[in-house]
Write a protein that holds these residues in place. Structure first.
Motif, mmCIF file in Angstrom:
data_model
loop_
_atom_site.group_PDB
_atom_site.id
_atom_site.type_symbol
_atom_site.label_atom_id
_atom_site.label_comp_id
_atom_site.label_asym_id
_atom_site.label_seq_id
_atom_site.Cartn_x
_atom_site.Cartn_y
_atom_site.Cartn_z
ATOM 1 N N CYS A 35 142.475 124.763 1.258
ATOM 2 C CA CYS A 35 141.558 124.472 0.160
ATOM 3 C C CYS A 35 141.718 123.108 -0.493
ATOM 4 O O CYS A 35 140.888 122.719 -1.305
ATOM 5 C CB CYS A 35 141.720 125.536 -0.930
ATOM 6 N N TRP A 36 142.747 122.374 -0.185
ATOM 7 C CA TRP A 36 143.093 121.186 -0.950
ATOM 8 C C TRP A 36 142.007 120.115 -0.992
ATOM 9 O O TRP A 36 141.866 119.402 -1.965
ATOM 10 C CB TRP A 36 144.396 120.571 -0.449
ATOM 11 N N ASP A 37 141.201 120.019 0.046
ATOM 12 C CA ASP A 37 140.191 118.961 0.077
ATOM 13 C C ASP A 37 138.783 119.462 -0.247
ATOM 14 O O ASP A 37 137.806 118.784 0.002
ATOM 15 C CB ASP A 37 140.205 118.249 1.424
ATOM 16 N N ASN A 38 138.680 120.619 -0.867
ATOM 17 C CA ASN A 38 137.390 121.162 -1.271
ATOM 18 C C ASN A 38 136.767 120.224 -2.304
ATOM 19 O O ASN A 38 137.404 119.880 -3.301
ATOM 20 C CB ASN A 38 137.591 122.562 -1.863
ATOM 21 N N LEU A 39 135.550 119.813 -2.074
ATOM 22 C CA LEU A 39 134.891 118.870 -2.970
ATOM 23 C C LEU A 39 134.731 119.409 -4.383
ATOM 24 O O LEU A 39 134.630 118.651 -5.338
ATOM 25 C CB LEU A 39 133.532 118.470 -2.402
ATOM 26 N N ARG A 40 134.693 120.711 -4.522
ATOM 27 C CA ARG A 40 134.567 121.324 -5.849
ATOM 28 C C ARG A 40 135.928 121.616 -6.478
ATOM 29 O O ARG A 40 136.013 122.119 -7.570
ATOM 30 C CB ARG A 40 133.774 122.614 -5.763
ATOM 31 N N GLY A 41 136.999 121.340 -5.764
ATOM 32 C CA GLY A 41 138.336 121.619 -6.252
ATOM 33 C C GLY A 41 138.666 123.097 -6.128
ATOM 34 O O GLY A 41 137.859 123.885 -5.630
ATOM 35 N N PHE A 42 139.834 123.485 -6.559
ATOM 36 C CA PHE A 42 140.202 124.889 -6.580
ATOM 37 C C PHE A 42 141.353 125.090 -7.546
ATOM 38 O O PHE A 42 142.045 124.145 -7.923
ATOM 39 C CB PHE A 42 140.548 125.413 -5.182
ATOM 40 N N THR A 43 141.508 126.309 -7.968
ATOM 41 C CA THR A 43 142.588 126.680 -8.871
ATOM 42 C C THR A 43 143.443 127.712 -8.173
ATOM 43 O O THR A 43 142.932 128.702 -7.650
ATOM 44 C CB THR A 43 142.028 127.283 -10.175
ATOM 45 N N ILE A 44 144.732 127.503 -8.143
ATOM 46 C CA ILE A 44 145.626 128.469 -7.528
ATOM 47 C C ILE A 44 146.086 129.440 -8.618
ATOM 48 O O ILE A 44 146.485 129.014 -9.701
ATOM 49 C CB ILE A 44 146.801 127.791 -6.812
#
Length: 80
Positions: A35-44
């Protein structure tokens, strides 16, 4: 996804089971690698909650891996 992977480890890692801690760390790293390069970001996050009986060692393993992976600059070498 991460919640399903580690949910059993939160509970089953009684008294700081090293295997449970290792599986939690690996699940966090797997999540970052996907998920690290998801353009929308992510929250762990571990999910909606952490079980009351979750060993502190498992929580520490989760936080240790998350901090390592999220270290700036966020890049694959942080979790590989």
């Amino acid at each position: 996804m991460l919640h399903r992977i580690i949910k059993k480890s939160w509970i089953s890692g009684n008294n700081g089971d090293a295997a449970a801690s290792a599986s939690i760390e690996q699940a966090v790293k797997d999540c970052f690698s996907k998920c690290w390069d998801n353009l929308r970001g992510f929250t762990i996050a571990p999910g909606c909650d952490i079980p009351v009986k979750a060993p502190l060692e498992n929580i520490d393993a989760y936080m240790r891996a998350a901090r390592q992976c999220a270290k700036y600059p966020v890049q694959p070498s942080n979790w590989e």
